[in-house]
Motif scaffolding. Structure first.
Motif, PDB file in Angstrom:
ATOM      1  N   GLY A  58       7.517  10.728   0.964  1.00  0.00           N
ATOM      2  CA  GLY A  58       7.422  12.237   1.062  1.00  0.00           C
ATOM      3  C   GLY A  58       7.079  12.779   2.352  1.00  0.00           C
ATOM      4  N   LYS A  59       6.800  13.892   2.448  1.00  0.00           N
ATOM      5  CA  LYS A  59       6.335  14.604   3.842  1.00  0.00           C
ATOM      6  C   LYS A  59       5.125  14.495   3.901  1.00  0.00           C
ATOM      7  N   ILE A  60       4.530  13.855   4.752  1.00  0.00           N
ATOM      8  CA  ILE A  60       2.991  13.580   5.171  1.00  0.00           C
ATOM      9  C   ILE A  60       2.573  14.380   6.484  1.00  0.00           C
ATOM     10  N   THR A  61       1.963  15.393   6.386  1.00  0.00           N
ATOM     11  CA  THR A  61       1.464  15.975   7.579  1.00  0.00           C
ATOM     12  C   THR A  61       0.342  15.522   8.284  1.00  0.00           C
ATOM     13  N   ASP A  62       0.379  16.213   9.691  1.00  0.00           N
ATOM     14  CA  ASP A  62      -0.900  15.697  10.467  1.00  0.00           C
ATOM     15  C   ASP A  62      -2.076  16.285   9.514  1.00  0.00           C
ATOM     16  N   ALA A  63      -2.076  17.300   8.949  1.00  0.00           N
ATOM     17  CA  ALA A  63      -3.152  17.762   8.210  1.00  0.00           C
ATOM     18  C   ALA A  63      -3.584  16.936   6.994  1.00  0.00           C
ATOM     19  N   ASP A  64      -2.495  16.335   6.482  1.00  0.00           N
ATOM     20  CA  ASP A  64      -2.824  15.477   5.520  1.00  0.00           C
ATOM     21  C   ASP A  64      -3.406  14.294   5.997  1.00  0.00           C
ATOM     22  N   THR A 119       1.822  15.124 -11.212  1.00  0.00           N
ATOM     23  CA  THR A 119       0.276  14.824 -10.739  1.00  0.00           C
ATOM     24  C   THR A 119      -0.174  15.077  -9.119  1.00  0.00           C
ATOM     25  N   GLU A 120       1.101  15.186  -8.624  1.00  0.00           N
ATOM     26  CA  GLU A 120       1.054  15.516  -7.281  1.00  0.00           C
ATOM     27  C   GLU A 120       1.799  16.375  -6.662  1.00  0.00           C
ATOM     28  N   PRO A 121       1.317  17.580  -6.950  1.00  0.00           N
ATOM     29  CA  PRO A 121       2.255  18.713  -6.653  1.00  0.00           C
ATOM     30  C   PRO A 121       2.194  18.676  -5.002  1.00  0.00           C
ATOM     31  N   THR A 122       3.340  19.100  -4.282  1.00  0.00           N
ATOM     32  CA  THR A 122       3.188  19.269  -2.913  1.00  0.00           C
ATOM     33  C   THR A 122       3.513  20.860  -2.465  1.00  0.00           C
ATOM     34  N   GLU A 123       4.692  21.209  -2.113  1.00  0.00           N
ATOM     35  CA  GLU A 123       5.031  22.600  -1.651  1.00  0.00           C
ATOM     36  C   GLU A 123       5.650  23.422  -2.502  1.00  0.00           C
ATOM     37  N   PRO A 124       6.645  22.903  -3.572  1.00  0.00           N
ATOM     38  CA  PRO A 124       7.092  24.011  -4.337  1.00  0.00           C
ATOM     39  C   PRO A 124       6.228  24.913  -5.208  1.00  0.00           C
ATOM     40  N   LEU A 164       0.980  -1.010   0.017  1.00  0.00           N
ATOM     41  CA  LEU A 164       0.091  -0.030  -0.017  1.00  0.00           C
ATOM     42  C   LEU A 164       0.783   1.225  -0.150  1.00  0.00           C
ATOM     43  N   TYR A 165       0.664   2.064  -0.874  1.00  0.00           N
ATOM     44  CA  TYR A 165       1.558   3.365  -0.962  1.00  0.00           C
ATOM     45  C   TYR A 165       0.652   4.597  -0.571  1.00  0.00           C
ATOM     46  N   VAL A 166       1.056   5.255   0.635  1.00  0.00           N
ATOM     47  CA  VAL A 166       0.453   6.425   1.133  1.00  0.00           C
ATOM     48  C   VAL A 166       1.094   7.690   1.108  1.00  0.00           C
ATOM     49  N   THR A 167       0.473   8.757   0.554  1.00  0.00           N
ATOM     50  CA  THR A 167       1.089   9.801   0.084  1.00  0.00           C
ATOM     51  C   THR A 167       0.354  10.928   0.822  1.00  0.00           C
ATOM     52  N   SER A 168       0.861  12.381   0.654  1.00  0.00           N
ATOM     53  CA  SER A 168       0.268  13.451   1.142  1.00  0.00           C
ATOM     54  C   SER A 168      -1.147  13.439   0.555  1.00  0.00           C
ATOM     55  N   LYS A 169      -1.354  13.279  -0.676  1.00  0.00           N
ATOM     56  CA  LYS A 169      -2.555  13.426  -1.295  1.00  0.00           C
ATOM     57  C   LYS A 169      -3.380  12.285  -1.248  1.00  0.00           C
ATOM     58  N   ASN A 170      -3.031  10.937  -0.882  1.00  0.00           N
ATOM     59  CA  ASN A 170      -3.988   9.979  -0.915  1.00  0.00           C
ATOM     60  C   ASN A 170      -4.098   9.441   0.741  1.00  0.00           C
ATOM     61  N   ALA A 176     -15.330 -12.629   4.630  1.00  0.00           N
ATOM     62  CA  ALA A 176     -15.743 -11.590   4.073  1.00  0.00           C
ATOM     63  C   ALA A 176     -14.778 -10.231   3.822  1.00  0.00           C
ATOM     64  N   VAL A 177     -14.908  -9.819   2.955  1.00  0.00           N
ATOM     65  CA  VAL A 177     -14.023  -8.446   2.830  1.00  0.00           C
ATOM     66  C   VAL A 177     -14.888  -7.189   2.934  1.00  0.00           C
ATOM     67  N   THR A 178     -14.018  -5.985   3.360  1.00  0.00           N
ATOM     68  CA  THR A 178     -14.565  -4.971   3.617  1.00  0.00           C
ATOM     69  C   THR A 178     -13.281  -4.007   2.830  1.00  0.00           C
ATOM     70  N   THR A 179     -13.844  -3.135   2.294  1.00  0.00           N
ATOM     71  CA  THR A 179     -12.950  -2.178   1.633  1.00  0.00           C
ATOM     72  C   THR A 179     -12.723  -0.904   2.671  1.00  0.00           C
ATOM     73  N   GLY A 180     -11.365  -0.863   3.054  1.00  0.00           N
ATOM     74  CA  GLY A 180     -11.223   0.334   3.818  1.00  0.00           C
ATOM     75  C   GLY A 180     -10.850   1.517   3.177  1.00  0.00           C
ATOM     76  N   GLU A 181     -11.200   2.683   3.362  1.00  0.00           N
ATOM     77  CA  GLU A 181     -10.737   3.989   2.989  1.00  0.00           C
ATOM     78  C   GLU A 181     -10.098   4.975   3.734  1.00  0.00           C
ATOM     79  N   GLY A 182      -8.849   5.110   3.379  1.00  0.00           N
ATOM     80  CA  GLY A 182      -8.039   5.982   4.249  1.00  0.00           C
ATOM     81  C   GLY A 182      -6.946   4.941   5.082  1.00  0.00           C
TER      82      GLY A 182
END
Length: 646
Positions: free
Chosen positions: A212-218, A565-570, A162-168, A183-189
């Motif tokens: 990358g940098k993943i903040t508490d707000a992300d 596709t995923e601009p961060t802070e620049p 599983l790949y986790v970024t600031s965007k997703n 049984a399978v449940t799809t988790g989101e987040g």
């Protein structure tokens, strides 16, 4: 001391390579034209290889492949596109989950006309991780702390990635088995996914790769009420088979911490943990076979008591957590590096090795009740104390380098501790067996049976027993002054997950640890400590804190597409207006004097003036910054704000 990228000198080497004669010299700063492709940097690390290359002007996307250096071209395996990232002036790809050996990587640019151009790296030498310590002891519950990986560093069969970024972070999905019937449940987040895993039905290996940098707000909505990403089992020592790992040199858990509770076989590696709320990585209750390694632990923000100005514990463990290894971590001026034990009555087993305690203050570790092996660590300018034992604990402290550590070893209410007001809150003492340590410039170290310390030996009030050989048993005649506890001689009677051959010569400890501790290639964060000041100071370093708070990621996009596709802070980033609450607005939305104020108690920002550039869009005319920078977006009636912390 300057922390910077170094050539590998001990276990492996970092190979700078080029495919064209002019390609040497670090990162490329210009786009490559005429569909040429050149690799500018590359190397091998622990179970990882990487390459960097200059952008190709007409590339629509990139693919990257890896194979054993000796294998035919038919054996190339394509790496996941998420492992390919743009940094603007260069691209980078990391191949993760490689067994030790020699590899080559191929970079392929797919041009706008669908033709391709490719190039191949020189040989990249990959080393094995050091899987030592109690997390790998044969008599432990799971026998390993490698999480989703095999002992050779490759992913286990059937592993999920599983790949986790600031965007997703809030939207990433994964199917999780949530019942005994399958049984399978799809988790989101990422938080929801881990909550579903808590049910205990899904034990499939899971590698969670942060980028990358993943903040508490992300991570909004993914953390618990205390600000932690929680990995929790159903009950004590639940089999989880999870690895949390950073990709490359620049991954940060920024503004949040990690909480492990009731878990078995969990690994946390290659993360920068900064501005965490209380503990950085907390092993709270009932954990077993946990391996925390190659992380950078920066300041936290607990800030409650005076001794929490730097955060509380960087890597704390308690309440029955056992068979845990903390290794190759870099502690940056930690106030309290590692609490080991809180209210336990039963013996538990912990290893700390090859950690860099870089100008930190105390708790390296601070032990209650437990049985703890401390070896090959670099105690680098310690203002208070190194290893502290209380409550009948036993610690074998061997082949460590204590450079200007004020009190290298202490036991509660005796020895050096008894010379002052007491460091360990009046608890009964613990026992230390010391062997083959290098001690430079200690203020006090009292041995029970030798005059080798800075003060004469004292058989009744001492800091440690000085062993003449590694296999020597400490006689039962040596007891703690308060509590009457003897050393339990665990190091001569049980499997510690490490052999004598695994112990590095003490003369090499500084060299090995400063080269290998922390994130890949020492990470992307640099700082120079002033030994003359920082060796003795336990105060928060305001300049270091400022640099941590103002850290900006250079990551531009994630994935093989050449169009970011995923601009961060620049660049300015538009944010959904409902992402951040607590906003008060004033002024005319369609004129040039819109102001916004953040009412969230965690941050403060003064009002600023902004201008509209198009219907419903705002850009910053006069940027307003305090500790953080903000960008704004509006709809017809309201203004939203989102933190993009430096």
């Amino acid at each position: 001391m300057v922390v910077k990228k170094k050539l590998r000198t001990i276990f492996m080497y970092y190979l700078v390579l080029s495919i064209v004669a002019s390609g040497f010299g670090g990162f490329a700063n210009t786009t490559v034209y005429a569909a040429s492709l050149s690799i500018t940097n590359g190397g091998g690390w622990f179970e990882t290889a990487s390459v960097e290359w200059s952008p190709v002007s007409d590339a629509a996307s990139y693919n990257v492949y890896v194979k054993s250096a000796s294998a035919p071209d038919s054996q190339y395996k394509q790496i996941d596109t998420e492992l390919i990232r743009s940094y603007g002036s260069y691209w980078r790809a990391d191949a993760v989950g490689l067994a030790a050996g020699d590899y080559v990587m191929k970079v392929e640019a797919v041009l706008s006309d669908n033709s391709t151009v490719s190039t191949v790296s020189n040989t990249l030498s990959v080393a094995a991780h050091d899987r030592s310590g109690f997390a790998f002891a044969s008599n432990s519950t799971y026998g390993t702390g490698s999480g989703a990986y095999n002992g050779d560093g490759t992913l286990k069969a059937g592993a999920q990635v599983l790949y986790v970024t600031s965007k997703n972070a809030q939207t990433v999905t994964l199917d999780v088995i949530t019942s005994s019937s399958g049984a399978v449940t799809t988790g989101e987040g990422i938080g929801d996914i881990l909550n579903l895993r808590q049910k205990g039905y899904d034990k499939r290996p899971l590698a969670i790769r942060f980028i990358g940098k993943i903040t508490d707000a992300d991570m909004n909505g993914q953390l618990n009420s205390s600000g932690y990403l929680q990995v929790k089992g159903k009950s004590n020592y639940s089999e989880m088979n999870i690895t949390l790992e950073g990709i490359g040199e620049d991954t940060y858990a920024y503004g949040w911490g990690i909480l492990l509770r009731y878990v078995g076989n969990v690994e946390v590696r290659n993360l920068g943990v900064a501005l965490f709320p209380d503990d950085g990585i907390s092993m709270d209750t009932g954990n077993v076979n946990v391996w925390i390694h190659h992380n950078d632990l920066f300041y936290g923000t607990a800030g409650g008591d005076a001794d929490q100005a730097k955060g509380d514990g960087s890597t704390d463990l308690k309440s029955g957590s056992t068979y845990i290894t903390l290794s190759y971590n870099h502690y940056w001026d930690a106030g309290k590096a590692s609490l080991v034990g809180l209210n336990e009555s039963a013996e538990f087993f912990i290893t700390l090795h090859h950690n860099w305690f870089d100008h930190s203050d105390s708790r390296h570790p601070r032990i209650r009740t437990g049985t703890v092996h401390v070896y090959n660590n670099f105690f680098d300018g310690i203002s208070k104390y190194g290893v502290g034992v209380t409550t009948g604990s036993s610690s074998f402290v061997e082949s460590n380098y204590f450079r200007n550590a004020k009190y290298p070893m202490m036991s509660s209410l005796q020895g050096t501790d008894a010379l002052g007001a007491g460091t360990f809150s009046g608890e009964n003492g613990g026992m230390i067996k010391a062997y083959n340590n290098r001690i430079d410039e200690a203020a006090s170290l009292i041995y029970a049976n030798s005059d080798a310390g800075t003060t004469p030996a004292n058989p009744t009030s001492f800091d440690a027993y000085l062993a003449s050989s590694r296999s020597e048993n400490v006689p039962s005649t040596f007891k703690t002054l308060v509590g009457g506890t003897t050393y339990n001689n665990f190091d001569t009677r049980i499997d510690m997950g490490v052999t004598e051959a695994d112990i590095d010569d003490v003369s090499l400890v500084e060299q090995i640890v400063t080269a290998e501790a922390g994130r890949m290639n020492n990470g992307d964060f640099t700082w120079e400590f002033d030994n003359a000041v920082d060796d003795k100071s336990s105060s928060l370093n305001s300049a270091l804190m400022s640099k941590i708070k103002n850290y900006k990621t250079q990551l531009v996009s994630v994935g093989g597409n050449s169009t970011p596709t995923e601009p961060t802070e620049p660049t300015a980033r538009k944010v959904d207006v409902w992402d951040f609450g607590g906003i008060q607005t004033s002024g005319d939305l369609y004129n040039n004097n819109i102001t916004a104020e953040v009412l969230n108690s965690k941050t403060t920002i003064k009002s600023g003036t902004f201008v509209t550039t198009a219907f419903g869009d705002l850009t910053i005319a006069n940027p307003v910054t305090s500790d953080r920078s903000y960008y704004y977006e509006s709809d017809d009636t309201t203004v939203g704000v989102k933190s993009l912390s430096p």
